[in-house]
Structures are given as structure tokens and as C-alpha cells.
Design a protein around this motif. Structure first.
Motif, PDB file in Angstrom:
ATOM      1  N   THR A 247     -45.663  -2.210   5.321  1.00 56.02           N
ATOM      2  CA  THR A 247     -45.546  -3.451   6.102  1.00 56.02           C
ATOM      3  C   THR A 247     -46.791  -3.707   6.941  1.00 56.02           C
ATOM      4  O   THR A 247     -47.172  -4.861   7.148  1.00 56.02           O
ATOM      5  CB  THR A 247     -44.308  -3.395   7.019  1.00 56.02           C
ATOM      6  OG1 THR A 247     -44.313  -2.177   7.764  1.00 56.02           O
ATOM      7  CG2 THR A 247     -43.025  -3.465   6.216  1.00 56.02           C
ATOM      8  N   TYR A 250     -49.426  -5.098   4.629  1.00 58.17           N
ATOM      9  CA  TYR A 250     -49.117  -6.508   4.369  1.00 58.17           C
ATOM     10  C   TYR A 250     -49.594  -7.380   5.531  1.00 58.17           C
ATOM     11  O   TYR A 250     -50.161  -8.461   5.325  1.00 58.17           O
ATOM     12  CB  TYR A 250     -47.608  -6.711   4.187  1.00 58.17           C
ATOM     13  CG  TYR A 250     -46.983  -6.011   3.001  1.00 58.17           C
ATOM     14  CD1 TYR A 250     -47.762  -5.484   1.968  1.00 58.17           C
ATOM     15  CD2 TYR A 250     -45.613  -5.847   2.915  1.00 58.17           C
ATOM     16  CE1 TYR A 250     -47.189  -4.832   0.888  1.00 58.17           C
ATOM     17  CE2 TYR A 250     -45.015  -5.199   1.827  1.00 58.17           C
ATOM     18  CZ  TYR A 250     -45.819  -4.690   0.826  1.00 58.17           C
ATOM     19  OH  TYR A 250     -45.246  -4.052  -0.235  1.00 58.17           O
ATOM     20  N   GLN A 429     -41.965 -10.345   0.716  1.00 58.15           N
ATOM     21  CA  GLN A 429     -41.198  -9.105   0.788  1.00 58.15           C
ATOM     22  C   GLN A 429     -39.857  -9.313   0.092  1.00 58.15           C
ATOM     23  O   GLN A 429     -39.345 -10.437   0.040  1.00 58.15           O
ATOM     24  CB  GLN A 429     -40.953  -8.687   2.241  1.00 58.15           C
ATOM     25  CG  GLN A 429     -42.187  -8.184   2.971  1.00 58.15           C
ATOM     26  CD  GLN A 429     -41.859  -7.765   4.396  1.00 58.15           C
ATOM     27  OE1 GLN A 429     -41.628  -8.595   5.261  1.00 58.15           O
ATOM     28  NE2 GLN A 429     -41.842  -6.469   4.643  1.00 58.15           N
ATOM     29  N   GLU A 482     -37.365 -12.474   8.041  1.00 56.93           N
ATOM     30  CA  GLU A 482     -37.895 -11.107   8.047  1.00 56.93           C
ATOM     31  C   GLU A 482     -36.802 -10.124   7.670  1.00 56.93           C
ATOM     32  O   GLU A 482     -35.618 -10.381   7.889  1.00 56.93           O
ATOM     33  CB  GLU A 482     -38.501 -10.749   9.403  1.00 56.93           C
ATOM     34  CG  GLU A 482     -37.527 -10.777  10.556  1.00 56.93           C
ATOM     35  CD  GLU A 482     -38.194 -10.418  11.874  1.00 56.93           C
ATOM     36  OE1 GLU A 482     -39.433 -10.268  11.906  1.00 56.93           O
ATOM     37  OE2 GLU A 482     -37.466 -10.265  12.869  1.00 56.93           O
TER      38      GLU A 482
END
Length: 509
Positions: A247, A250, A429, A482
Motif C-alpha cells: 500500500t 501504491y 486496489q 478505501e
């Protein structure tokens, strides 16, 4: 090498690198000599609290020099450290303190909201950082250590509990030093390396501190990760080595100002702790150069099971991009096999459970003999990870055993579905879980975070239909802003599943 204790190795490092800067954090910098003195002072202080060999000391501290000092001091007196992630809630903290029967808790007051107190029900002394600094300041730096055996327990590292109740993983001086020596070799940490730590030290990142010290390195400790701050430190301090979870990579790739910074000093980015999309691995190599290195493991064999080296990343781009989705091959000190339900070694490309062993494996779970016996069989750790090995020895993880979805009698590996979702250009994601289904037992549900709002559930399902078997296609796909993460940076599938299974007769953890 393994017939030493952690404190003996530390004392030698302090002697060899006395005047070099060892650690920096947001408050200060200290040399190796100063680090050794502070460790000795805290070790003396701990003994005034009647902390003896084998007693547990819990640490609930932000990333800081004090955390590193505390870990070494606890090891020095033969006690057992219980490091706890700062992202844990109070209930989870209390569980770990009570379960480990910790005699002392050292904590940062800032982790408690509105100066609240921890209501600890058993006999445990608490000591916040202000009290710690005051008491350590008056302690002596002359220390005479008790006799400690390399096979003595040194840490209880609690698992993330993503598939069930968190368990205390028990390691000794010998197993931890096996990990330290292996990391120094496998991660190719060079002499004089400059390391940056932005992930929680109570978890995997803390085990990179000592390898950096073995190479006389200089290390920067940050309380957390921010892409701008990361870029500023790398450029200003000429950082050479960093560990990031996917993460974080990213976030860097998506950071609009990334190209304004000179990050050329970086020669190693190690990533792990969670799967990383093949497309994003390729993006990262194109952005940062051939400096990526992937590690796969779990708390039972901290950081050291398989590795995909920098050269193997680069070769994959030239030979087979599919290999970028591999977690690599077994490291030198570990043995790895893929076995079926009868414990027979699987043929190449046949899915089975990954098992491993080596001098770095845990000795068991704290006070859980049955769980220990279920996990360690004939000297092998059964990881619960389903995987296959190709004809070249590269290992591909396909799912956690408990995450596998059984729908209409078919086994569906969530990572296979997630990989296809990532192939859609709009997806940033993605994660997949099984939810109750009256007809099929379980049906496949996906959660995705998109780069754009111009994407629909129907379009993504049709995309999956072109690349997956009918029974593997998600029945529903939910677009969210998210994905929830565990304190260890992994997608929290357990939390996502809870809403769907809490009222079901069959509870999937």
C-alpha cells in the motif's frame, strides 16, 4: 555465531562502531556508544522493578530510539519482550498484556486518547515515556548481566489475527539471530548502508534494525509513512535501503510530485507483508529502477521464507512477466515444500499447503500446546498458505487456507480473482471474500477501489467473465473509497467478512 545472545552481539557492534551515528528519530540522534550506554542504563532500571530472566515486558511505543533501546535492554536482562503495534485498540492491547502475563508495560502516553488510563486487571506495572526518561537518567551505565542461554526465550510476537484469535509466537535468542544473519545476507545490506524505517517497528520492520547495525549502518526512524516525507528524507539523507508494504508503494506511485525528487540513492526497496499486484510491481520497477526485492514469510519464521531478488525481478520482465507474481524461491537457511492433504510433496504447478523449516522457526505458540502441535509437525511449520511451485522452483501463493472459497463444490482461490480484477486499468486496489449463499454455500464478492468514478459493477463483472471460469466470477462487486487494513498493513478480510457471516450458523473467520 548462533551460540551467542542478542546482547552479546550488540556489545560487539557498540565496540566496533562506537563513534558512528547509529539511529535518528524525530527527536534526536545517537551514536553506537551512546546506544550501548542507554541500553545498559535501562537494563539496570528494569532490574529495580524485579524483572527477572524469563519475565515478560510489554512495549506499546511509537517508532522511536526509545523503542529500540527498550528491546535491547529487555533482551540484555534475559527477559522476554512483547512488542505491540501502535495501531491496536485498547482491547487488543489489554489482551496481549494479560495473555503474556507481562510484569511491566512501557508505553507512550500519546497512544492513549484524552490521557485515559489502561485498566490492567493483573499485577503489571506501567511506565510511560516521561517516567522512563526520568528514571533512566539516574541509572548507572555499568551493567553486569545475568547468565543467559542462547536457547532462552526473548520475544513473544503476536500474530495479526486475520483468520482467527491472535496467537503469541515464541522466539529465542538463537532463532532471532538466525533471522538477523539471514536478512543481512539475503537482503544484500551493504557496509555503511543508510536505512529508512517507516513501518511499525513492533512488526516486521523492527527486525531490520539489527541487520543494519551488523553492517555499521545509519538508520532513520519515522513514526509513520507519508509519501512526501518519504521522498524528502530519501533525497536529503541519501537513503539506500527501505522496507515498504505494497500500500505504501501504491501511495508513492500515485503521488503527483514524485518525479520532483531525486531518489537515485535508493538501491534497495524490500516489500512484503501482503500481496502486490503484478501490474503495480512492473510500474514500480519502471519508476524506481531494478531495486525491488520481495520477501514472503509470517511471524512464525519472521521475514525469512522466500525471496524474489532484484535480478529475478529484472529477469521476469525479460523472460516471463508472470514471474512477478511469484514470491520467489526459498532462502538459503529455509527448506520449503508444497504438500497435499496426505503430506505428499506436490508435483510442479500442483496447489498444496506451503510448509517450511529452519533454524529461525518459532519454538511454539505461547501457552497454546494444541495449536503448536497443529502447526509444527515433524519439525515443519504448516503455514496455512496455499501455493504451488513451478518447474524452476518459483513459488506462487494462491490463498490462505481459511480464505479459500468453496462455491457449489468448487474451490476458488481469491488471489486468482483479485489478479484478474487488477488487470482492469481502472482498478487501484481489490480484494475478494466468500459470503453466505443459500444455493451455493458461498458466493464470491469483491471490493474494489478505482482510479475513476466512470466504472460500473456490470463492466467489472463482464471483464471477469472474459478471463475466469464461470464459478470464479464474482456475483457482486462493491466499489468503495478505501479498503480496511489491519495494524500490519494487510487488507482486513476478517473485518469485511464479519458483516456477512455474523448471523450465519456457519461462521467463516
Amino acid at each position: 555465531m548462533l551460540e551467542k545472545t542478542i546482547d552479546q552481539v550488540l556489545d560487539k557492534l557498540v565496540s566496533h562502531h562506537q563513534d558512528k551515528i547509529a539511529l535518528h528519530d524525530s527527536e534526536r540522534s545517537i551514536t553506537y556508544f551512546e546506544l550501548g550506554n542507554e541500553v545498559n542504563k535501562l537494563a539496570n532500571l528494569l532490574q529495580t522493578f524485579d524483572i527477572e530472566v524469563g519475565d515478560r515486558v510489554a512495549l506499546w511505543m511509537e517508532n522511536s530510539i526509545e523503542f529500540v533501546v527498550a528491546e535491547f535492554a529487555i533482551a540484555k536482562i534475559g527477559a522476554v519482550r512483547v512488542p505491540m503495534n501502535t495501531y491496536l485498540n485498547k482491547k487488543e492491547i489489554l489482551y496481549r498484556i494479560h495473555d503474556s502475563h507481562s510484569k511491566l508495560l512501557i508505553y507512550h502516553q500519546s497512544l492513549l486518547e484524552n490521557q485515559e488510563k489502561l485498566q490492567i486487571e493483573h499485577n503489571c506495572i506501567t511506565l510511560n515515556e516521561a517516567e522512563l526518561k526520568e528514571k533512566v537518567g539516574n541509572a548507572s551505565a555499568n551493567y553486569h548481566k545475568p547468565q543467559i542461554n542462547p536457547d532462552s526465550n526473548v520475544t513473544i510476537m503476536y500474530t495479526g489475527g486475520t483468520t482467527g484469535k491472535s496467537k503469541g509466537v515464541l522466539h529465542t535468542h538463537k532463532t532471532i539471530l538466525s533471522i538477523v544473519y539471514s536478512e543481512t545476507y539475503e537482503l544484500e545490506i551493504e557496509r555503511g548502508a543508510i536505512l529508512l524505517h517507516t513501518t511499525p517497528l513492533p512488526h516486521s520492520a523492527g527486525y531490520f534494525i539489527m541487520p543494519g547495525m551488523l553492517r555499521g549502518g545509519e538508520q532513520y526512524i519515522e513514526k509513520g509513512f507519508d509519501p512526501q516525507r518519504f521522498c524528502e528524507i530519501v533525497e536529503d539523507k541519501q537513503i539506500t535501503f527501505a522496507f515498504l508494504v505494497p500500500t505504501m508503494i501504491y501511495m508513492l506511485l500515485d503521488y503527483p510530485e514524485l518525479k520532483q525528487y531525486d531518489l537515485n540513492s535508493l538501491n534497495t526497496i524490500v516489500y512484503g507483508a501482503a500481496p502486490m499486484a503484478q501490474s503495480r510491481v512492473k510500474d514500480a520497477i519502471e519508476t524506481f529502477g531494478p531495486i525491488l526485492m520481495q520477501i514472503y514469510s509470517q511471524a512464525e519464521v519472521i521475514n525469512q521464507t522466500t525471496i524474489l531478488t532484484k535480478e529475478e525481478h529484472e529477469d521476469a520482465l525479460n523472460v516471463s512477466e508472470h514471474r512477478l507474481s511469484s514470491c520467489g524461491r526459498s532462502i538459503i537457511i529455509s527448506e520449503v515444500q508444497i504438500v497435499n492433504e496426505r503430506d505428499e510433496v506436490c508435483s510442479p504447478n500442483q496447489v498444496g499447503e506451503l510448509i517450511t523449516k529452519g533454524p529461525h522457526m518459532m519454538i511454539g505458540y505461547w501457552n497454546l500446546p494444541e495449536e503448536t502441535n497443529d502447526t509444527i509437525k515433524d519439525g515443519w511449520i504448516y503455514t496455512g498458505d496455499m501455493a504451488y511451485k513451478d518447474e524452476y522452483g518459483y513459488i506462487y501463493l494462491v490463498d490462505r487456507k481459511k480464505d479459500m472459497i468453496i462455491t457449489g463444490g468448487f474451490n476458488v482461490y481469491t488471489t486468482a480473482v483479485e489478479k484478474v480484477l487488477f488487470e482492469h486499468e481502472a482498478i487501484k486496489q481489490a480484494t475478494v471474500i466468500g459470503v453466505p449463499d443459500e444455493k451455493w454455500g458461498e458466493s464470491i464478492k469483491a471490493f474494489v477501489v478505482s482510479h475513476t468514478e466512470n466504472i460500473s459493477e456490470a463492466e467489472l463483472i463482464n471483464h471477469c467473465k472474459t478471463k475466469l471460469a464461470k464459478y470464479e466470477v464474482p456475483k457482486s462487486i462493491e466499489l468503495i473509497k478505501e479498503l480496511p487494513l489491519t495494524p500490519y498493513g494487510k487488507i482486513d478480510k476478517k473485518l469485511l467478512r464479519t458483516a456477512y457471516w455474523k448471523d450465519s450458523n456457519r461462521q467463516v473467520n
